[in-house]
Design an enzyme around this catalytic site. Sequence first.
Site: not given
Ligand code: CO
Length: 159
Positions: A89, A135
Site C-alpha cells: 500500500c 480504504h
Molecule cells: Co492502499
Amino acid sequence: MAIRNILALGEETLRKKSREVKVIDGRILTLLEDMAQTLAKAEGVGLAAPQVGILRRVVVIDLGDGLLEMINPVIVETSQEMIEIAEACLSIIGRRGMVARPAYVKVEALNRFGEPIIVEGEELLARALCHEIDHLDGQLYIDIMSHEIFDDEDEEEDT
Ligand code: CO
C-alpha cells in the site's frame, strides 16, 4: 492539477469512513485529476481519496492499461474463489503482507459525469478494487493479512 501528499500509516484519517459523493462538482473533478497524477508519480496501481486526506468515496486505479476513475464504488458481487498473494500500500511504505482476495469482483460506481458504470475485475484488478474500496471504510490490508512478508519472494503491487 497537483501532486498531493500521501498519508502514511498512523494518520487518523486513514482509519475513518469516507462520505458518499452527492454532487460531482469542480472540487471532486480536481480531486480525481490530482489523485491520478499522485498515483502516477508514486508508480502505484491504486489510490483512494482518504490516502490524500479527503474523506470522500473516490478511487483511482491504473494497472498500466488506462486510468479507472470511480465515485461511490460498491462491490456488488464476488467470486467464492480466493487468491492469496503479496499486497502492499502506498500509505504503508516498505511493508508487504499476504492477503486473500476474491478472484473476481463486480463493482458499481459513478464515472466523473455521474453516469453509473460497472467494473468487473479478475485477479490484480479484483484485488485493487477490494483494496481501494476497503480504504473508503478505513480498512487497511494489514488488518486482514494472514502474515507479513520480509523477503522478495513474491511480486508487489502498491495500491
Ligand atoms: Co492502499
